[in-house]
Design a protein around this motif. Structure first.
Motif, short mmCIF file in Angstrom:
data_model
loop_
_atom_site.label_atom_id
_atom_site.label_comp_id
_atom_site.label_asym_id
_atom_site.label_seq_id
_atom_site.Cartn_x
_atom_site.Cartn_y
_atom_site.Cartn_z
N ARG A 50 0.87 -1.17 0.00
CA ARG A 50 0.00 0.00 0.00
C ARG A 50 0.91 1.22 0.00
N VAL A 51 0.87 1.98 -1.05
CA VAL A 51 1.72 3.17 -1.17
C VAL A 51 1.03 4.33 -0.46
N LEU A 52 1.77 4.97 0.42
CA LEU A 52 1.26 6.10 1.19
C LEU A 52 2.26 7.25 1.15
N THR A 53 1.74 8.46 1.23
CA THR A 53 2.60 9.62 1.47
C THR A 53 2.51 9.93 2.96
N LEU A 54 3.34 10.83 3.43
CA LEU A 54 3.31 11.19 4.84
C LEU A 54 1.94 11.76 5.23
N LEU A 61 -3.84 7.52 10.40
CA LEU A 61 -3.62 7.35 11.83
C LEU A 61 -4.57 8.21 12.67
N ALA A 62 -4.87 9.42 12.20
CA ALA A 62 -5.78 10.30 12.93
C ALA A 62 -7.21 9.78 12.87
#
Length: 64
Positions: A50-54, A61-62
């Motif tokens: 799963r590609v995620l950016t910051l 997470l929030a």
């Protein structure tokens, strides 16, 4: 042909954790997908990434 160390590590993770869900933190979705494409082009299937950016990671997470 030798691949760079990052792609080598991604290939190793893809090989050892074949069916596990894996998060790939990248500067952009496009760059992350290009990294995975390079791994696949070098002969290693890349399943479950799963590609995620910051910012995507922070929102996930929030929310959870």
């Amino acid at each position: 042909m030798s691949i760079n160390p990052l792609l080598g590590e991604l290939a190793e993770i893809a090989r050892t954790e074949l069916l596990a869900t894996k998060w790939l933190l990248a500067p952009s979705l496009r760059v992350g997908n290009q990294w995975l494409e390079s791994v696949v082009r070098n002969g290693q299937p890349a399943v479950g990434f799963r590609v995620l950016t910051l910012s995507h990671l922070a929102m996930d997470l929030a929310a959870g």
